[in-house]
Design an enzyme around this catalytic site. Structure first.
Site, PDB file in Angstrom:
ATOM      1  N   HIS A   1       0.839  -1.193   0.000  1.00  7.97           N
ATOM      2  CA  HIS A   1       0.000   0.000   0.000  1.00  7.97           C
ATOM      3  C   HIS A   1       0.877   1.248   0.000  1.00  7.97           C
ATOM      4  O   HIS A   1       2.090   1.188   0.225  1.00  7.97           O
ATOM      5  CB  HIS A   1      -0.925   0.017   1.224  1.00  7.97           C
ATOM      6  CG  HIS A   1      -0.205  -0.107   2.540  1.00  7.97           C
ATOM      7  ND1 HIS A   1       0.497   0.936   3.107  1.00  7.97           N
ATOM      8  CD2 HIS A   1      -0.075  -1.160   3.393  1.00  7.97           C
ATOM      9  CE1 HIS A   1       1.023   0.544   4.260  1.00  7.97           C
ATOM     10  NE2 HIS A   1       0.701  -0.728   4.453  1.00  7.97           N
TER      11      HIS A   1
ATOM     12  N   CYS B   1       4.246  -4.807   6.318  1.00  7.89           N
ATOM     13  CA  CYS B   1       3.723  -4.570   4.963  1.00  7.89           C
ATOM     14  C   CYS B   1       4.808  -4.022   4.041  1.00  7.89           C
ATOM     15  O   CYS B   1       5.904  -3.670   4.466  1.00  7.89           O
ATOM     16  CB  CYS B   1       2.546  -3.598   5.009  1.00  7.89           C
ATOM     17  SG  CYS B   1       1.041  -4.329   5.688  1.00  7.89           S
TER      18      CYS B   1
END
Length: 286
Positions: free
Chosen positions: A183, A196
């Site tokens: 992201h 992440c």
């Protein structure tokens, strides 16, 4: 970041003409080879940020500098010194480590790689490199898991369940139960996430549209998996940033096709099996 659901856990060559299409041997598919502009022979300098007029750069030049330093626009202005190539005229793929082609993937429609040691990612379509850029992955106390994953659900914006102040844009999850995905988020130029894969906004948007979502049979069963994602390698948190080695060797971080072949080999049967399942589903759906 975690999502609470009932779901299961889930080459070095120049093309001077326009984008070129070629037919893959023994297949009815066609692949597009992007046009690439090769820079002149170049070296890297480590410069005081005050000596680099970031705001005067063309977008393509800025993309290269941000890619080389694994940073975003905000963080690069906060740092003291940055790596700068002596020639910024080439395509960004000449400054980042992935090979232009992986022949073992010439029948695989789409795949995404994340390299932990070089903090970069790349997309391939039918074995041809189509996009490459910087990432910042998991810090030492929150390592990003490695191995083969498949993209599953996505959201243009979602809130982390680790911290509700973290708004994650262009999020695409790859490990639902673990809450791992890629992201948009700030890139300070080193592994800094809670596992992440952080991206610049333009790269996050690209991957958001590039990858396929899963297809669920029901809340507890996956019918069709998404796009394969391979995360590989280790980051030495006690050593200097790996890309600083480019100062003495511009090819220091290059990842060869042979190296990627060794990484792909344990997963290639699974990747092709899942692609056949998706192709059959798509055909039946249409």
């Amino acid at each position: 970041m975690k999502r609470i659901t009932g779901f299961i856990l889930l080459s070095t060559f120049i093309l001077t003409s326009c984008n070129k299409e070629e037919t893959i041997p023994n297949a009815t598919l066609k692949r597009t080879i992007p046009e690439r502009k090769k820079p002149k022979s170049f070296t890297y300098s480590y410069l005081d940020i005050k000596k680099v007029n970031i705001d005067s750069l063309k977008q393509e030049e800025l993309d290269i500098i941000l890619g080389v330093n694994r940073m975003d626009e905000t963080n690069i202005k906060k740092t003291d010194s940055i790596l700068v190539p002596t020639d910024l005229s080439g395509d960004i793929t000449y400054y980042l480590p992935f090979p232009f082609e992986i022949k073992a993937l010439d029948s695989v429609k789409k795949i995404i790689f994340f390299s932990y040691p070089s903090e970069t990612f790349a997309t391939y379509e039918y074995g041809i490199l189509t996009h490459e850029g910087p990432t910042n992955m998991g810090k030492e106390i929150a390592l990003t898991p490695t191995g083969l994953f498949f993209t599953n659900w996505k959201a243009k914006e979602t809130i982390s369940t680790v911290n509700d102040e973290w708004h994650l844009k262009w999020n695409f999850n790859i490990a639902n139960g673990l809450g791992v995905g890629f992201h948009q988020y700030e890139l300070p130029g080193y592994p800094a996430s809670h596992s992440c894969m952080r991206l610049r906004e333009k790269d996050a948007k690209m991957l958001y549209n590039f990858a396929e979502q899963w297809v669920l049979e029901n809340e507890d069963s996956v019918k069709v998996k998404g796009t394969p994602v391979i995360i590989f390698g280790k980051y030495d948190f006690k050593a200097p940033k790996p890309w600083l080695a480019l100062k003495t060797d511009p090819n220091a971080l290059k990842t060869t096709e042979d190296e990627l072949n060794r990484i792909i080999k344990p997963h290639i049967k699974t990747i092709k099996k899942e692609e056949k399942i998706r192709d059959a589903y798509t055909t039946n759906k249409n």
